[in-house]
Write a protein that holds these residues in place. Structure first.
Motif, PDB file in Angstrom:
ATOM      1  N   ARG A 199      26.925 -22.113 -12.475  1.00 24.70           N
ATOM      2  CA  ARG A 199      27.687 -21.822 -13.699  1.00 24.70           C
ATOM      3  C   ARG A 199      27.566 -22.961 -14.712  1.00 24.70           C
ATOM      4  O   ARG A 199      27.230 -22.728 -15.876  1.00 24.70           O
ATOM      5  N   GLN A 200      27.830 -24.193 -14.260  1.00 30.40           N
ATOM      6  CA  GLN A 200      27.796 -25.315 -15.193  1.00 30.40           C
ATOM      7  C   GLN A 200      26.383 -25.606 -15.675  1.00 30.40           C
ATOM      8  O   GLN A 200      26.163 -25.982 -16.831  1.00 30.40           O
TER       9      GLN A 200
ATOM     10  N   HIS B 189      25.558 -23.220 -18.543  1.00 24.79           N
ATOM     11  CA  HIS B 189      26.200 -23.596 -19.807  1.00 24.79           C
ATOM     12  C   HIS B 189      25.553 -24.843 -20.405  1.00 24.79           C
ATOM     13  O   HIS B 189      25.383 -24.934 -21.634  1.00 24.79           O
ATOM     14  N   ASP B 190      25.175 -25.799 -19.556  1.00 22.61           N
ATOM     15  CA  ASP B 190      24.505 -26.999 -20.068  1.00 22.61           C
ATOM     16  C   ASP B 190      23.165 -26.649 -20.702  1.00 22.61           C
ATOM     17  O   ASP B 190      22.824 -27.135 -21.791  1.00 22.61           O
TER      18      ASP B 190
ATOM     19  N   LEU C 217      22.182 -23.707 -21.890  1.00 19.91           N
ATOM     20  CA  LEU C 217      22.376 -22.905 -23.100  1.00 19.91           C
ATOM     21  C   LEU C 217      22.835 -23.777 -24.260  1.00 19.91           C
ATOM     22  O   LEU C 217      22.512 -23.509 -25.425  1.00 19.91           O
ATOM     23  N   GLU C 218      23.590 -24.827 -23.958  1.00 15.30           N
ATOM     24  CA  GLU C 218      24.084 -25.725 -24.992  1.00 15.30           C
ATOM     25  C   GLU C 218      22.955 -26.517 -25.643  1.00 15.30           C
ATOM     26  O   GLU C 218      23.012 -26.832 -26.839  1.00 15.30           O
TER      27      GLU C 218
ATOM     28  N   THR D 178      32.798 -14.579 -14.577  1.00 10.52           N
ATOM     29  CA  THR D 178      31.883 -15.692 -14.837  1.00 10.52           C
ATOM     30  C   THR D 178      30.665 -15.211 -15.617  1.00 10.52           C
ATOM     31  O   THR D 178      30.219 -15.859 -16.579  1.00 10.52           O
TER      32      THR D 178
ATOM     33  N   LYS E  50      31.393 -14.434 -19.363  1.00 13.98           N
ATOM     34  CA  LYS E  50      31.473 -15.659 -20.173  1.00 13.98           C
ATOM     35  C   LYS E  50      30.078 -16.213 -20.439  1.00 13.98           C
ATOM     36  O   LYS E  50      29.795 -16.712 -21.536  1.00 13.98           O
ATOM     37  N   VAL E  51      29.198 -16.115 -19.446  1.00 11.23           N
ATOM     38  CA  VAL E  51      27.820 -16.578 -19.609  1.00 11.23           C
ATOM     39  C   VAL E  51      27.083 -15.722 -20.632  1.00 11.23           C
ATOM     40  O   VAL E  51      26.339 -16.228 -21.480  1.00 11.23           O
TER      41      VAL E  51
ATOM     42  N   HIS F 288      28.086 -16.774 -24.075  1.00 12.38           N
ATOM     43  CA  HIS F 288      27.444 -18.040 -24.457  1.00 12.38           C
ATOM     44  C   HIS F 288      25.965 -17.826 -24.738  1.00 12.38           C
ATOM     45  O   HIS F 288      25.418 -18.391 -25.691  1.00 12.38           O
TER      46      HIS F 288
ATOM     47  N   SER G 188      23.870 -18.594 -28.284  1.00 13.05           N
ATOM     48  CA  SER G 188      23.176 -19.861 -28.039  1.00 13.05           C
ATOM     49  C   SER G 188      22.010 -20.125 -28.986  1.00 13.05           C
ATOM     50  O   SER G 188      21.557 -21.262 -29.101  1.00 13.05           O
TER      51      SER G 188
END
Length: 228
Positions: free
Chosen positions: A99-100, A103-104, A106-107, A138, A141-142, A145, A149
């Motif tokens: 999960r993290q 997000h990292d 995609l950021e 989960t 939310k992904v 994002h 992105s």
């Protein structure tokens, strides 16, 4: 004394259902909301072999990923689909890293993300198809994002709505009616129905002109969030 006939339980519209001692039973439950076990993920396999350039780091804000290389230099075609494959995970540390890590990436991915979108559809569909509430939340939310992105990412997802929206249509009305009580799942954004509505609105806003009609085709009860 005459022998008492036992009841014969049978399904409707069968030859046995016409017998005098038959009792017609209803059809079995469809099981649309039942959780389905997921297969072992490639993400877990790669993690256990130590093939991801990352480690777990603890600080005052909690757990986070310490990347051993600059995220921008990662091969997104290789790593991003693997991390999306880990969306099915519910056990620590696999769930946290998948999960993290997503997000990292995609950021920091920028223009690297849009070309990888076709490789992400099967992992997204597999995660939603587990029908596990935690996994669905989960994944939603992904998806949000992901859509926000980078340029054209939302429009790139439109052709794949038929693969990822059917589960959203099933769970769309699953909201917790707590009356005067407090629904703590809303505070943590774990209410499946609300997250689905939120995700569909994000898909429409970022999906271009064809987004709404394609969402409406797969989720008939959805109403546009765009003001004419």
């Amino acid at each position: 004394m005459p022998r008492q006939r036992s009841e014969l339980k049978t399904l409707g519209f069968t030859m046995k259902s016409q017998l005098k001692n038959s009792v017609v039973i209803g059809p079995p439950a469809a099981g649309a909301f039942l959780e389905r076990p997921s297969k072992p993920t490639l993400f877990r396999k790669f993690y256990e072999r130590g093939e991801f350039p990352m480690a777990l780091k603890h600080d005052t804000k909690g757990n986070r990923i310490a990347w051993k290389v600059e995220i921008e230099k990662l091969d997104y075609h290789h790593y991003l689909p693997l991390f999306f494959d880990g969306l099915c995970e519910t056990v620590h540390p696999y769930e946290f890293f998948a999960r993290q890590g997503i997000h990292d990436m995609l950021e920091h991915g920028g223009p690297k993300i849009q070309p990888v979108v076709p490789q992400l559809i099967i992992p997204i569909r597999n995660a939603l198809n587990t029908r596990n509430r935690q996994v669905i939340c989960t994944t939603l939310k992904v998806i949000q994002h992901l859509v926000m992105s980078g340029e054209m990412v939302g429009e790139s997802l439109v052709p794949y709505y038929r693969q990822i929206l059917p589960i959203l249509n099933i769970f769309k009305t699953m909201n917790i009616n707590s009356g005067d009580g407090i629904d703590y799942s809303q505070q943590k954004r774990q209410n499946v129905g609300d997250l689905i509505q939120e995700t569909l609105e994000v898909l429409e806003r970022y999906g271009g002109e064809e987004a709404f009609i394609n969402i409406k085709y797969m989720v008939p009860t959805y109403e546009s969030c765009m003001i004419n």
